[in-house]
Design a protein around this motif. Structure first.
Motif, mmCIF file in Angstrom:
data_model
loop_
_atom_site.group_PDB
_atom_site.id
_atom_site.type_symbol
_atom_site.label_atom_id
_atom_site.label_comp_id
_atom_site.label_asym_id
_atom_site.label_seq_id
_atom_site.Cartn_x
_atom_site.Cartn_y
_atom_site.Cartn_z
ATOM 1 N N LEU A 170 2.835 2.639 -9.833
ATOM 2 C CA LEU A 170 1.496 2.759 -10.391
ATOM 3 C C LEU A 170 1.237 1.511 -11.223
ATOM 4 O O LEU A 170 1.901 1.285 -12.241
ATOM 5 C CB LEU A 170 1.372 3.995 -11.288
ATOM 6 C CG LEU A 170 1.346 5.370 -10.621
ATOM 7 C CD1 LEU A 170 2.700 5.733 -10.043
ATOM 8 C CD2 LEU A 170 0.915 6.427 -11.644
ATOM 9 N N SER A 175 7.001 4.825 -10.622
ATOM 10 C CA SER A 175 6.792 6.240 -10.899
ATOM 11 C C SER A 175 8.132 6.965 -10.865
ATOM 12 O O SER A 175 9.050 6.579 -10.141
ATOM 13 C CB SER A 175 5.844 6.825 -9.849
ATOM 14 O OG SER A 175 5.818 8.234 -9.886
ATOM 15 N N PRO A 273 2.589 12.960 -16.654
ATOM 16 C CA PRO A 273 1.758 11.819 -16.250
ATOM 17 C C PRO A 273 2.572 10.726 -15.568
ATOM 18 O O PRO A 273 3.643 10.337 -16.048
ATOM 19 C CB PRO A 273 1.175 11.323 -17.575
ATOM 20 C CG PRO A 273 1.179 12.534 -18.462
ATOM 21 C CD PRO A 273 2.406 13.303 -18.080
ATOM 22 N N GLY A 274 2.080 10.272 -14.439
ATOM 23 C CA GLY A 274 2.722 9.187 -13.714
ATOM 24 C C GLY A 274 3.821 9.624 -12.783
ATOM 25 O O GLY A 274 4.336 8.818 -12.012
ATOM 26 N N SER A 289 -1.926 12.326 -12.284
ATOM 27 C CA SER A 289 -2.689 11.221 -12.858
ATOM 28 C C SER A 289 -3.793 11.775 -13.741
ATOM 29 O O SER A 289 -4.480 12.745 -13.378
ATOM 30 C CB SER A 289 -3.296 10.356 -11.752
ATOM 31 O OG SER A 289 -4.022 9.264 -12.294
ATOM 32 N N PRO A 293 -6.519 8.206 -9.125
ATOM 33 C CA PRO A 293 -5.596 7.099 -8.841
ATOM 34 C C PRO A 293 -6.189 6.012 -7.953
ATOM 35 O O PRO A 293 -5.653 4.911 -7.907
ATOM 36 C CB PRO A 293 -4.415 7.793 -8.156
ATOM 37 C CG PRO A 293 -4.942 9.083 -7.666
ATOM 38 C CD PRO A 293 -6.026 9.490 -8.610
ATOM 39 N N HIS A 296 -6.676 2.800 -9.540
ATOM 40 C CA HIS A 296 -5.478 2.052 -9.904
ATOM 41 C C HIS A 296 -4.863 1.431 -8.653
ATOM 42 O O HIS A 296 -5.320 1.659 -7.530
ATOM 43 C CB HIS A 296 -4.479 2.976 -10.605
ATOM 44 C CG HIS A 296 -5.004 3.551 -11.890
ATOM 45 N ND1 HIS A 296 -4.835 2.941 -13.106
ATOM 46 C CD2 HIS A 296 -5.714 4.690 -12.127
ATOM 47 C CE1 HIS A 296 -5.405 3.665 -14.051
ATOM 48 N NE2 HIS A 296 -5.951 4.736 -13.483
#
Length: 659
Positions: A170, A175, A273-274, A289, A293, A296
């Protein structure tokens, strides 16, 4: 996401030099005829189709196009950009006419092993029915709660046939796979859970496991105990316990408060998160997320190598970036130089496998085949920065290869016998490197014969190694094992300090600056300094074939002796001129060890030990009393040399990357 906070030649023997010259001559035999003038060929990621590379305006679009036409003496000059390819080089350069792949002046070039993922869609509460049909335990889980909060997105993608091996990024940061306990974003300092009870028949009991009975069935279990890390599958589970399909191999077993574990492979754990979860059956990636996403940059690893040099010699890579990929040379490669490379995420895996009956470190996954792998002879990695790898930073295989002036951090996050520099083969050189934050050892030093060559000594010198033992114990900043004659290998002028041993557990032992474990012989260990090492700067363990013919001279920081007192167990080994306490002293000379002229207690009067300046003050009792042992004691301004790693009055030697 994986983050970090990193801490800041010998000449090859004559036979090696002659062998290198012969190999380069063979590789460049065609150069005996009049050579064409060297060319500069141009590559630009923004170039149009059909360029001939002759000028920036007609640049090749890919590096591979340039590799396909470059011959000895040519340079492929590469403009800024991301190049998503594996460059396979089949032509070779020579010693004086290498084929060079270099970044253009001021350019930021990255050869990238990933492909971008787009088209993520939100997973909505109405989608849960199909997901829970495949996994009923996804109901009332972290995952279902995140779906209700509109935090989960997914995309169809083929990332292989088994979960846990995929690597997802990410915005260029790795991740973390959904797991329990969630390790956090720093895999060299993860949150862990320890077995609170259990047995050697592979049952782990921990009251913190609150998932319902059957939840963990079929999950993957990463377990670590003592010096062994391995993976297995969960056969059955209940509230507060799991039982593995097969008991762990070797000495690895379930020991209350010492075995630590991590469980993965269940979508229900996707709640941070992530983090991500990959379904290898449905070929779908799920991502937690806080926002869409698609806004990103999401990538997944697709290629292992940035440069495949297994059929090439005389290749130079200069100023290039590598991302989620690496470089490998072949068994006949020679004259390959990586200079100023910036490499991140060289390898990734979680399944840690071993031989069915062999517990030895060389059969552990990743020890010899990850990181920048230098096979062949006369190849070099220098002035480079290497960060993040489940396995090695650099693997020196073959013979007569060199790693010098590199900064290597955050590697071996799988916690195996991989290392910042894994040394196999023979006649290898590891000098002036800085290594920090590693799973086990900084240098894992083995001896392996190479067919058709005469074995020669390695040189491990002037390295600064810290933050070792993050995920394993019974190890060292420089670790060598087992039952090999090391041909006079020198380990000298290294600074070895501050292991990162995890709190808790009953085996925080065997951690030293240099550990010659289980019968290593014929080593020259001299002029090293260490601090913060529980077993001292040097540790000798003669278990097995004995610790014989090892010379331990002029080290500072103390040492430990194991299994050196049995008949003939330490014949020919000499410990002299060292500063610091020596553990295991009682009966140490019974096995043939010579132990003399060491300052084991009292104040050595170092210049500034609080700030790790271990030079000697004028009034030091270590000054002018050493047994002269040229060249190990050279440099003192006194008529009689000093004990310890620094000679009085001599310029202080340095360690670590010189940049």
């Amino acid at each position: 996401m994986l983050r970090t906070n990193p801490s800041p030649r010998r000449k090859i023997m004559a036979g090696t030099t002659l062998g290198l010259a012969a190999a380069l001559a063979a590789a460049g035999a065609a150069a005996a005829a009049p050579a064409d003038a060297p060319r500069t060929l141009y590559v630009a990621a923004t170039a149009g189709e059909g360029g001939d590379g002759a000028a920036p305006a007609s640049a090749f679009r890919t590096i591979q196009e340039c590799a396909d036409v470059a011959v000895a003496g040519d340079t492929c000059e590469i403009a800024s950009g991301t190049y998503r390819e594996t460059v396979t080089v089949t032509s070779s350069g020579t010693a004086d006419r290498p084929i060079t792949f270099r970044a253009a002046p001021g350019a930021d070039v990255v050869v990238n092993g990933t492909e971008r993922l787009t088209g993520f869609t939100p997973v909505l509460p109405k989608d849960l029915a199909a997901i829970t049909a495949a996994d009923p335990y996804a109901v009332d889980s972290l995952f279902s709660a995140a779906v209700a909060q509109r935090k989960i997105y997914s995309v169809p993608v083929d990332l292989g046939d088994k979960g846990g091996e995929e690597q997802v990024f990410l915005d260029s940061t790795m991740s973390i796979e959904a797991s329990y306990p969630y390790p956090g974003t720093d895999l060299l300092d993860p949150d862990i859970r320890r077995a609170q009870a259990g047995s050697a028949d592979a049952t782990i009991v921990d009251p913190q496991m609150t998932r319902p009975a059957g939840y963990w069935d079929g999950a993957r279990a990463l377990t670590a105990y003592w010096y062994i890390t391995t993976t297995g599958a969960v056969a059955s589970s209940d509230v507060g316990s799991i039982t593995l399909q097969t008991a762990p191999l070797c000495v690895h077993k379930v020991v209350p408060t010492d075995t630590w574990y991590r469980l993965s492979g269940k979508i229900g754990e996707l709640g941070y998160p992530g983090a991500h979860y990959y379904d290898p059956v449905a070929k779908r990636l799920y991502l937690y997320s806080d926002d869409n996403p698609n806004r990103h940059f999401i990538e997944a690893k697709k290629r292992q190598l940035a440069f495949d040099l297994t059929s090439a010699s005389g290749i130079h890579l200069e100023g290039l970036g590598l991302f989620a990929s690496s470089v490998q040379t072949g068994t006949s490669s020679t004259g390959v130089v990586l200079d100023g490379v910036d490499a991140k995420y060289l390898s990734h895996y979680w399944d840690v496998t071993r031989g069915a009956t062999n517990c030895g470190e060389n059969v552990t996954r990743g020890v010899g085949d990850t990181g920048i792998v230098l096979n062949g002879t006369g190849n070099t990695v220098k002035n480079s920065t290497i960060q993040y790898s489940a396995g090695n930073g650099i693997a020196l295989r073959g013979w007569g290869n060199t790693a010098i002036d590199n900064v290597i951090t955050d590697v071996d996050y799988a916690g195996t016998y991989a290392a910042p520099v894994a040394v196999q083969g023979h006649s290898q050189t590891v000098m002036y490197n800085t290594m920090a934050r590693v799973g086990r050892s900084g240098v894992n030093l083995q001896w392996n014969g190479v067919a058709g060559t005469v074995p020669g000594p390695d040189r491990i010198a002037h390295n600064d190694i810290s933050g070792y033992a993050s995920l394993s114990v019974d190890t060292a900043a420089i670790y060598t094992c087992c039952s090999s004659r090391m041909e006079g290998t020198q380990i000298d002028h290294n600074v070895l300090h501050d292991p990162n041993a995890r709190p808790g557990g009953v085996y925080p032992f065997g951690m030293s600056g240099i550990y010659a474990d289980n019968g290593q012989s014929d080593l020259r260990i001299h002029n090293n300094v260490g601090w913060g090492n529980p077993e001292g700067t040097v540790e000798l363990n003669g278990l097995g074939s004995g610790s014989r013919d090892n010379l331990v001279y002029n080290n500072t920081g103390g040492m430990t002796l194991f299994y050196v007192k049995g008949p003939g167990q330490s014949t020919g080994s000499v410990v002299t001129n060292n500063i610091g306490p020596i553990k295991g002293l009682t009966g140490a000379t019974d096995g043939g060890l010579t132990l003399s002229n060491n300052l084991m207690d009292g104040d050595p009067l170092f210049v500034d030990p609080a700030n790790h300046d271990y030079r000697l003050q004028a009034g030091s009792p270590a000054r002018g009393v050493a047994t002269p042992l040229p060249p190990y004691t050279d440099g003192s301004t006194d008529a009689v040399p000093s004990l310890g790693a620094f000679q009085y009055g001599a310029p202080a030697w340095t360690a670590g990357a010189r940049r």
